[in-house]
Design a protein around this motif. Structure first.
Motif, short mmCIF file in Angstrom:
data_model
loop_
_atom_site.label_atom_id
_atom_site.label_comp_id
_atom_site.label_asym_id
_atom_site.label_seq_id
_atom_site.Cartn_x
_atom_site.Cartn_y
_atom_site.Cartn_z
N LYS A 131 0.83 -1.20 0.00
CA LYS A 131 0.00 0.00 0.00
C LYS A 131 0.87 1.26 0.00
O LYS A 131 0.59 2.21 -0.72
N LEU A 132 1.91 1.26 0.83
CA LEU A 132 2.80 2.42 0.88
C LEU A 132 3.53 2.63 -0.44
O LEU A 132 3.64 3.75 -0.93
N LEU A 133 4.05 1.54 -1.01
CA LEU A 133 4.79 1.65 -2.27
C LEU A 133 3.90 2.10 -3.42
O LEU A 133 4.34 2.83 -4.30
N ALA A 134 2.67 1.62 -3.44
CA ALA A 134 1.76 1.96 -4.54
C ALA A 134 1.28 3.40 -4.46
O ALA A 134 1.05 4.04 -5.48
N GLY A 135 1.13 3.91 -3.26
CA GLY A 135 0.64 5.27 -3.09
C GLY A 135 -0.83 5.30 -2.74
O GLY A 135 -1.56 4.33 -2.96
N PRO A 136 -1.30 6.43 -2.22
CA PRO A 136 -2.66 6.52 -1.68
C PRO A 136 -3.78 6.41 -2.72
O PRO A 136 -4.88 5.99 -2.39
N ARG A 137 -3.52 6.78 -3.94
CA ARG A 137 -4.59 6.74 -4.96
C ARG A 137 -4.32 5.68 -6.03
O ARG A 137 -4.76 5.84 -7.16
N ALA A 146 3.75 -2.55 -7.29
CA ALA A 146 4.32 -2.39 -5.96
C ALA A 146 4.63 -3.76 -5.35
O ALA A 146 5.70 -3.96 -4.75
N THR A 147 3.73 -4.71 -5.52
CA THR A 147 3.95 -6.07 -5.02
C THR A 147 5.13 -6.71 -5.73
O THR A 147 5.97 -7.38 -5.11
N GLN A 148 5.22 -6.51 -7.04
CA GLN A 148 6.36 -7.03 -7.80
C GLN A 148 7.67 -6.39 -7.34
O GLN A 148 8.69 -7.07 -7.24
N ALA A 149 7.64 -5.11 -7.02
CA ALA A 149 8.84 -4.42 -6.55
C ALA A 149 9.29 -4.98 -5.20
O ALA A 149 10.50 -5.18 -4.97
N LEU A 150 8.35 -5.26 -4.32
CA LEU A 150 8.71 -5.88 -3.04
C LEU A 150 9.35 -7.25 -3.26
O LEU A 150 10.35 -7.59 -2.62
N GLU A 178 12.83 0.09 -11.18
CA GLU A 178 12.36 0.01 -12.58
C GLU A 178 10.92 -0.43 -12.65
O GLU A 178 10.15 0.07 -13.48
N LEU A 179 10.53 -1.34 -11.77
CA LEU A 179 9.14 -1.80 -11.75
C LEU A 179 8.18 -0.69 -11.36
O LEU A 179 7.01 -0.71 -11.75
#
Length: 182
Positions: A131-137, A146-150, A178-179
């Motif tokens: 959620k934090l990586l993806a952003g609030p909106r 974001a899940t792939q980046a983690l 990059e993701l």
């Protein structure tokens, strides 16, 4: 004499992580851990009441570090600062716990009955970090990236044990960032 007693839990954890890694968590007995340390089973139970308690002592500090990274990232202003702190802090925590991290990725038995709380903790952390990586909106596509980046930061850590930490860290962060590019 006190120094030897203080060192025993460290030796127990070291033998346990080795046995868990080669024989699996479920496939390792308390007797085997005690024999590996060179102590009696009664002495082992003096330090750890159960195999689950040993597992918690191995994985708990890593999960505590990751929780701290998550909390600190949440206090950052702006999505770029949040992402930077979360990815870098997670990479550092994972790299500093490489041996025990393999237990989470390679041994499903750690998520059995005794390790269920740890499993829930890992899942809850992943959800909050995503959620934090993806952003609030963020929409579903951003949440997937974001899940792939983690995963790009976490998964390779235990799969490439021979790559030096600094080199692996740089590549993990490059790939994760990059993701997240729009």
């Amino acid at each position: 004499m006190a120094a030897v007693a203080e060192d025993t839990p460290t030796r127990i954890r070291s033998v346990a992580v080795e046995l868990f890694g080669t024989r699996s968590y479920r496939g390792t007995s308390m007797r085997e851990i005690a024999e590996g340390v060179g102590i009696t089973k009664a002495s082992l139970y003096y330090h750890f009441r159960s195999k689950a308690e040993i597992l918690e002592s191995l994985l708990g500090p890593l999960l505590d570090q990751l929780d701290q990274v998550l909390a600190e990232a949440a206090r950052r202003r702006g999505l770029a600062a949040v992402r930077k702190h979360l990815l870098e802090g997670s990479a550092d925590a994972l790299l500093s716990n490489r041996r025990v991290l393999g237990l989470l990725f390679r041994d499903a038995s750690v998520y059995g009955d005794e390790g269920l709380v740890l499993g829930y903790r890992v899942i809850a952390w992943m959800e909050e970090a995503q959620k934090l990586l993806a952003g609030p909106r963020a929409g579903w596509r951003e949440r997937i990236r974001a899940t792939q980046a983690l995963s790009a930061v976490a998964d390779p850590v235990s799969l490439f044990p021979d790559v030096p930490d600094a080199d692996l860290r740089a590549e993990l962060l490059r790939g994760a960032n990059e993701l997240l590019q729009d």
